[in-house]
Design a protein around this motif. Structure first.
Motif, PDB file in Angstrom:
ATOM      1  N   SER A 472       0.854  -1.181   0.000  1.00  0.00           N
ATOM      2  CA  SER A 472       0.000   0.000   0.000  1.00  0.00           C
ATOM      3  C   SER A 472       0.895   1.238   0.000  1.00  0.00           C
ATOM      4  O   SER A 472       2.089   1.165   0.312  1.00  0.00           O
ATOM      5  N   THR A 477      -3.057   5.239  -1.559  1.00  0.00           N
ATOM      6  CA  THR A 477      -3.993   4.131  -1.388  1.00  0.00           C
ATOM      7  C   THR A 477      -5.291   4.633  -0.768  1.00  0.00           C
ATOM      8  O   THR A 477      -6.389   4.279  -1.211  1.00  0.00           O
ATOM      9  N   HIS A 489      -3.580  -5.527  -1.136  1.00  0.00           N
ATOM     10  CA  HIS A 489      -2.160  -5.381  -0.862  1.00  0.00           C
ATOM     11  C   HIS A 489      -1.765  -6.304   0.281  1.00  0.00           C
ATOM     12  O   HIS A 489      -2.605  -6.922   0.946  1.00  0.00           O
TER      13      HIS A 489
END
Length: 818
Positions: A472, A477, A489
């Motif tokens: 991430s 994100t 992720h």
């Protein structure tokens, strides 16, 4: 005014060497130790490993920290830097106060980060909120089941004296925050404390209703708090002035960004009528990530007891309902619906409100970037109480009878909770790119983010993942999750197979860049055999590498370009649709892969014209020459050197003394910063480019190699900055020399063009207007949406044609992909 410091032993400063060495009284040491141990910051094993001298000092590690921590030389654990905190609060060197103790007493209660430069993750924000709640309850003696009158009076006095950070205004507020006075008053005061220190851009009124439910002396106490409004009866349907109504259960505490993200979601999702946050239990496990209504009428809390940061609970989406423990609703919708229907059982009122809102044409959204902690399992205004099974069955049956026609569409009860939670989402589109897009840092990210947003707007359930590391990326994100993009992720997902186990029935996969699709191609085909693969080249990597090799006269780089070409051509043959950024690149590819003619699509860019904060300055008010680029990209590094070493020395004698060459962009390392001086300034990453472009009289892009569309040129033209660019920078965009900008090659010609444009006001104004028109005409959002549809259609046609011809692509790695 700010809260007054209490003159207690806990507040006594530990200053100077004498204070640090002075023996602590038993009560003082115990109080300080309790405060530190109640936090999550002191780690004894870490402290002993980091400072081995403590083991031989004769002191207990915690006592050592309490004595010596004021120096700033000792950190209590990996989560707190004493040095950084003291840099942010230099007054502590004067007072001699231990930085961690200062943060625990003042920072956490006021919702401040220990390190103001750190990324404030959702986890750290909710930990801070929980810690602040615990400290509030301990401060006023609210740890027992029933607080004494003295503690309540002290807490109300404290709330009366502070000046809230929250923007409170009863005249024309944006938001009416409403809570009921039922339940424990101690928890209601804790909620008011968390609201007082909550930063938001919205002006609010805070209304506490049903104070008649409290004992009279407690109701009178509440009326002393000047920044809230108390109502004896229920005012949820009357006399609320905000454009939005936010309901809060009396046992909640709000978390950083709660209100801005909650209300901001109405702009992100214009059809939203109700929005609810991620709700956490007091142990910070998940209480609810939106609610699910089964086809039989039973209600369920999605994700109850699970890890709240799991990707499946961390993206905005439409949901059956959101909890009344915290929800926002448009005031006009609330009035239109008449609020909660009291004829509906308490357990189903929030669901009923959501169903009625949806029937009225609105959507109901879950927004996890907004968070609250709910200490009890309560709905708005009524404590959740146990019911016998017969009563529960009757409640479910009554709700089912009311919404039978809707619940019929809720499908088989045996379907997974994930499928139920995504019932309002479209078909999944899985997107792979090497890293989470950072559209304010590089053009490739801007392109990827634009396509992701476009497919969201077209109704797809977009699932994004960044191989090979599957990490991430902090703010970026979160930015995608806020918009409704499901980001997969580590530690939860780390391979195509794991993603395929989670995301079913995939029709289309979009992959950016040869170095991403190459290693994953066979895995994608194996995971989703019927999915169509759309390959976005971003630029032709082999073309860029070959041009760089030619300039550098580098044989090794030339061989690498040939290897990259083989990989790119192999993928183009196998993909169902390939995206190139210009007609130039398409024509080049057709010479090598003519069989791909029907699957090659030119899709240059999507760009929304920037909304200006201020009118653009006139040419006469501008002085600078500007170049923009991400400096992890070799063409931009080369261009920066070329500008400083070849172009700028020839320009500078002919420019005003205060003119600068600005090298702007992310990831500038020591090599780029070394170019500073002699009128050259390296700015590094700039979040808001408007002031930079407003200072620019001329934008320059003397790229000597590269491929694809140059986003920097589009950004400059969209900001109205006339530009001088090289043929490589203008390639394939349809730009016309002398109409949209100036195109020049070679040191002499490039300098002449810059000086000509710099001094010719008539030409400058002409290119200023034509550049803006060019961007609006060619890169509009509407054109981008049409092209996104085209990609899906082309991929579908290619797959159908291959299937009809019996020539489906086989899985199996070729030498070109190794």
């Amino acid at each position: 005014m700010q809260p007054q410091k209490r003159k207690t032993g806990n507040d006594r400063a530990l200053s100077g060497t004498a204070a640090a060495e002075a023996p602590l009284s038993e009560g003082e040491s115990s109080s300080l130790a309790d405060l530190v141990l109640a936090s999550r910051f002191f780690k004894e094993s870490w402290y002993l490993r980091s400072y081995p001298e403590v083991g031989t000092s004769g002191f207990d590690p915690l006592e050592h920290f309490l004595r010596r921590g004021a120096s700033g030389d000792f950190d209590p654990g990996p989560l707190f830097s004493s040095k950084k905190y003291m840099e942010a609060h230099p007054e502590l060197r004067e007072t001699g106060e231990n930085p961690l103790l200062h943060y625990l007493r003042f920072g956490i209660p006021r919702d401040r980060l220990a390190d103001p430069d750190a990324f404030d993750s959702d986890l750290s924000a909710r930990q801070r909120a929980r810690d602040a709640g615990g400290m509030f309850m301990r401060r006023f003696g609210f740890v027992s089941d029933e607080a004494g009158k003295a503690g309540l009076v002290d807490a109300v006095n404290y709330l009366t004296e502070i000046e809230p950070v929250l923007l409170v205004g009863t005249e024309s507020p944006d938001v009416s925050i409403v809570m009921q006075a039922g339940g424990r008053m101690e928890e209601l005061l804790s909620l008011l404390d968390s609201l007082a220190w909550h930063e938001t851009r919205w002006r609010c009124e805070i209304v506490v209703t049903d104070t008649a439910l409290l004992p009279q002396e407690r109701a009178v106490l509440l009326t002393r708090i000047p920044w809230i409004r108390t109502v004896c009866g229920s005012a949820v349907n009357d006399d609320l002035r905000g454009e939005y109504i936010v309901l809060l259960g009396g046992t909640t505490r709000v978390v950083t960004r709660w209100l801005d993200e909650l209300i901001g979601s109405f702009s992100l999702f214009p059809a939203a009528g109700i929005v609810g946050p991620r709700i956490l239990r007091n142990d910070l496990s998940l209480q609810q990530a939106g609610g699910i209504v089964l086809s039989g009428g039973a209600v369920r809390r999605y994700g109850f007891g699970k890890a709240p940061d799991h990707p499946r609970f961390s993206y905005a989406r439409q949901t059956d309902f959101v909890s009344a423990a915290s929800l926002a609703i448009r005031r006009n919708l609330w009035s239109r619906l008449g609020g909660f229907d009291t004829a509906v059982p308490v357990s189903h009122r929030a669901a009923d409100l959501a169903f009625r809102a949806r029937k009225a044409g609105f959507e109901v959204w879950y927004q996890p970037v907004s968070q609250v902690i709910a200490c009890d399992e309560e709905t708005f205004g009524e404590q959740a109480t146990g019911k016998d099974e017969e009563t529960e069955r009757a409640d479910i049956a009554a709700f089912h009878d009311r919404w039978r026609s809707v619940l019929r569409r809720h499908g088989d009860p045996a379907t997974s909770a994930i499928e139920k939670a995504n019932r309002y989402s479209g078909k999944p589109l899985v997107v792979f790119d090497r890293t989470t897009p950072a559209p304010d840092r590089d053009a490739g990210s801007h392109l990827a983010a634009s396509l992701i947003h476009a497919y969201m707007q077209l109704g797809r359930r977009v699932v994004f993942t960044p191989p090979p590391n599957y990490k991430s990326r902090d703010y970026y994100t979160r930015d995608l999750q806020r918009l409704g993009v499901e980001c997969l992720h580590k530690p939860h997902f780390g391979s195509v197979a794991e993603i395929a186990e989670y995301v079913k029935n995939v029709d289309h996969v979009l992959v950016f860049r040869v170095n991403v699709l190459g290693p994953l191609y066979d895995d994608i085909r194996a995971a989703w055999p019927d999915a169509r693969i759309i390959y976005n080249t971003v630029d032709l990597h082999h073309l860029r590498e070959a041009r760089q090799a030619e300039i550098a006269q580098d044989e090794a780089l030339s061989r690498k370009a040939a290897e990259t070409e083989e990989k790119e051509l192999s993928l183009i043959r196998k993909a169902d649709c390939t995206v190139v950024l210009s007609e130039t690149e398409r024509e080049l590819l057709l010479r090598s892969v003519p069989e791909a003619a029907d699957s090659l699509v030119v899709f240059p860019y999507i760009f929304e014209m920037p909304e200006r904060k201020n009118p653009p300055p006139l040419m006469s008010a501008r002085r600078d020459i500007v170049f923009l680029g991400g400096y992890m990209h070799m063409p931009n590094i080369d261009a920066a050197h070329f500008l400083k070493e070849k172009i700028w020395p020839r320009l500078r004698p002919h420019l005003p003394a205060d003119a600068r060459l600005l090298l702007v962009g992310a990831d500038a390392g020591p090599e780029i910063y070394a170019l500073s001086g002699d009128g050259v300034e390296v700015t590094g990453f700039v979040a808001d480019l408007e002031p930079v472009f407003d200072s620019a009289r001329v934008f320059v892009a003397p790229l000597r190699f590269g491929a694809g569309i140059k986003g920097k040129v589009i950004h400059a033209l969209a900001h109205g900055v006339p530009s001088v660019v090289s043929p490589i920078a203008a390639e394939g965009m349809g730009l016309v020399d002398e109409r949209d900008l100036l195109v020049a090659e070679g040191e002499g010609a490039f300098c002449e063009a810059v000086l000509r444009l710099y001094g010719d006001e008539v030409l400058w104004e002409e290119l200023h207007g034509n550049g803006l028109s060019f961007v609006e005409r060619n890169y509009s959002w509407e054109n981008g949406l049409d092209r996104c549809r085209t990609l899906l259609e082309v991929a579908d046609r290619t797959a159908m044609r291959r299937k009809a011809a019996g020539s489906s692509v086989k899985v199996g790695k070729s030498a070109a992909m190794d």
